[in-house]
Design a protein around this motif. Structure first.
Motif, PDB file in Angstrom:
ATOM      1  N   LEU A 121       0.876  -1.171   0.000  1.00  0.00           N
ATOM      2  CA  LEU A 121       0.000   0.000   0.000  1.00  0.00           C
ATOM      3  C   LEU A 121       0.907   1.212   0.000  1.00  0.00           C
ATOM      4  N   ILE A 122       0.869   2.000  -1.057  1.00  0.00           N
ATOM      5  CA  ILE A 122       1.793   3.101  -1.247  1.00  0.00           C
ATOM      6  C   ILE A 122       1.019   4.374  -1.572  1.00  0.00           C
ATOM      7  N   GLY A 123       1.654   5.523  -1.417  1.00  0.00           N
ATOM      8  CA  GLY A 123       0.912   6.752  -1.611  1.00  0.00           C
ATOM      9  C   GLY A 123       1.744   7.927  -2.073  1.00  0.00           C
ATOM     10  N   THR A 124       1.030   8.924  -2.575  1.00  0.00           N
ATOM     11  CA  THR A 124       1.631  10.192  -2.963  1.00  0.00           C
ATOM     12  C   THR A 124       0.551  11.258  -2.855  1.00  0.00           C
ATOM     13  N   GLY A 125       0.876  12.476  -3.262  1.00  0.00           N
ATOM     14  CA  GLY A 125      -0.102  13.551  -3.225  1.00  0.00           C
ATOM     15  C   GLY A 125       0.462  14.848  -3.759  1.00  0.00           C
ATOM     16  N   GLN A 126      -0.414  15.794  -3.909  1.00  0.00           N
ATOM     17  CA  GLN A 126      -0.054  17.131  -4.365  1.00  0.00           C
ATOM     18  C   GLN A 126       0.487  17.923  -3.173  1.00  0.00           C
ATOM     19  N   VAL A 159      -3.948  14.275   0.423  1.00  0.00           N
ATOM     20  CA  VAL A 159      -3.185  15.283   1.145  1.00  0.00           C
ATOM     21  C   VAL A 159      -3.690  15.311   2.584  1.00  0.00           C
ATOM     22  N   PRO A 160      -2.814  15.718   3.523  1.00  0.00           N
ATOM     23  CA  PRO A 160      -1.441  16.186   3.354  1.00  0.00           C
ATOM     24  C   PRO A 160      -0.429  15.045   3.451  1.00  0.00           C
ATOM     25  N   ALA A 161       0.819  15.353   3.123  1.00  0.00           N
ATOM     26  CA  ALA A 161       1.869  14.341   3.153  1.00  0.00           C
ATOM     27  C   ALA A 161       2.065  13.753   4.549  1.00  0.00           C
ATOM     28  N   THR A 162       2.038  14.590   5.556  1.00  0.00           N
ATOM     29  CA  THR A 162       2.308  14.110   6.917  1.00  0.00           C
ATOM     30  C   THR A 162       1.343  13.008   7.331  1.00  0.00           C
ATOM     31  N   MET A 163       0.081  13.126   6.907  1.00  0.00           N
ATOM     32  CA  MET A 163      -0.917  12.147   7.322  1.00  0.00           C
ATOM     33  C   MET A 163      -0.708  10.793   6.646  1.00  0.00           C
ATOM     34  N   GLN A 164       0.015  10.763   5.553  1.00  0.00           N
ATOM     35  CA  GLN A 164       0.413   9.486   4.963  1.00  0.00           C
ATOM     36  C   GLN A 164       1.721   8.991   5.589  1.00  0.00           C
ATOM     37  N   PHE A 203       5.873   6.203   0.556  1.00  0.00           N
ATOM     38  CA  PHE A 203       5.271   7.471   0.142  1.00  0.00           C
ATOM     39  C   PHE A 203       6.310   8.246  -0.648  1.00  0.00           C
ATOM     40  N   TRP A 204       5.885   8.830  -1.779  1.00  0.00           N
ATOM     41  CA  TRP A 204       6.792   9.663  -2.563  1.00  0.00           C
ATOM     42  C   TRP A 204       6.117  10.971  -2.899  1.00  0.00           C
TER      43      TRP A 204
END
Length: 285
Positions: free
Chosen positions: A174-179, A210-215, A227-228
């Protein structure tokens, strides 16, 4: 004094010094945690379960009102807690900071979620020394959870140690990214899209939010695997970077070099998945 006695005395002195340093660090971390939790109460009081603002101007005004209300509670206490430290003014700024210690703070990390009545938001405060995070507190007012990390001292959730995922198969990840922020350039948006497609093909599930911190707190806790982000926005990365690293994860840029606030992009992953993730993202970056 015999050699044995001298050695024992030196060892005892060194142990006492380490113990004293640890006690000072623990006290400092407690002070920062108290400040961040107090700020969280203000942000919690401002929260509603419905969206606030219809027009862009109204939404932006709500975001700024959150920031203004919470910053007043954070700034002076944090600066006083660390004499000689400085304050990074722009929470959306990126790139290297001047030498020394800087507070990189987001009074409402996930502010856009907060003003839309959603739950993914927090208050963060991170002390950055010479462009590397050395202490962080991430507080989630809705749940009361507090994530903390100190360089060399591990990462914790409510005082309990965190450990990253043990996975080694990207196909199970399970991987993630965001704006990172509004108004990124088109080339960045295309990289995000291309990278999501590549990860959808190679991973199990891709989370884009979003946000990055929450991922990144999920990566540190082993709930997510990587996470990238194609960004250098400091406030969204410093807290999570330290939490993941101290939980045993690997944190680099997308060239595979050690990450710092001077890096242009970001990858945090479980050690068993880092290289496989990097191999997919490097050609896109």
């Amino acid at each position: 004094m015999s050699t044995a006695t001298a050695t024992a005395t030196a060892t005892a002195t060194a142990t006492a010094a380490v113990t004293a340093t640890a006690a000072v660090t623990a006290t400092f971390l407690s002070e920062v945690t108290a400040v961040v939790r107090t700020a969280g109460l203000i942000l919690l009081d401002r929260f509603t379960p419905h969206a606030r603002g219809v027009s862009l101007e109204e939404v932006v005004a709500e975001i700024h009102a959150n920031d203004d209300a919470v910053l007043d509670v954070l700034r002076e206490p944090l600066l006083q807690a660390r004499p000689g430290s400085q304050w990074a003014e722009d929470e959306l700024a990126g790139g290297a900071l001047p030498a020394g210690e800087w507070w990189v703070v987001d009074p409402a990390e996930g502010n856009i979620n907060h003003v839309h009545g959603m739950s993914d938001w927090a208050v963060t405060a991170t002390l950055v020394r010479d462009n590397h995070p050395v202490l962080t507190v991430v507080h989630l007012p809705l749940t009361g959870d507090t994530y903390t990390a100190v360089a060399g001292g591990g990462a914790h959730l409510n005082g309990h140690p965190l450990k990253v995922s043990a996975k080694a198969d990207l196909g199970a990840a399970l991987i993630g990214t965001g704006q990172a922020k509004p108004g990124e350039d088109e080339a960045t948006f295309r990289r995000i899209g291309d990278s999501v497609t590549a990860m959808l093909v190679n991973g199990l599930v891709v989370r884009v939010s979003v946000p990055a911190t929450m991922q990144l707190i999920h990566v540190a806790a082993g709930r997510m695997d990587a996470f990238w982000q194609f960004s250098d926005v400091r406030s969204g990365l410093v807290a999570g970077a330290l939490l993941v690293a101290e939980a045993g994860g690997t944190v680099t840029d997308l060239a595979g070099e050690a990450w710092s606030t001077a890096s242009r992009d970001f990858l945090a992953a479980a050690p068993g998945l880092h290289q496989a993730t990097l191999d997919i993202l490097q050609p896109i970056a």
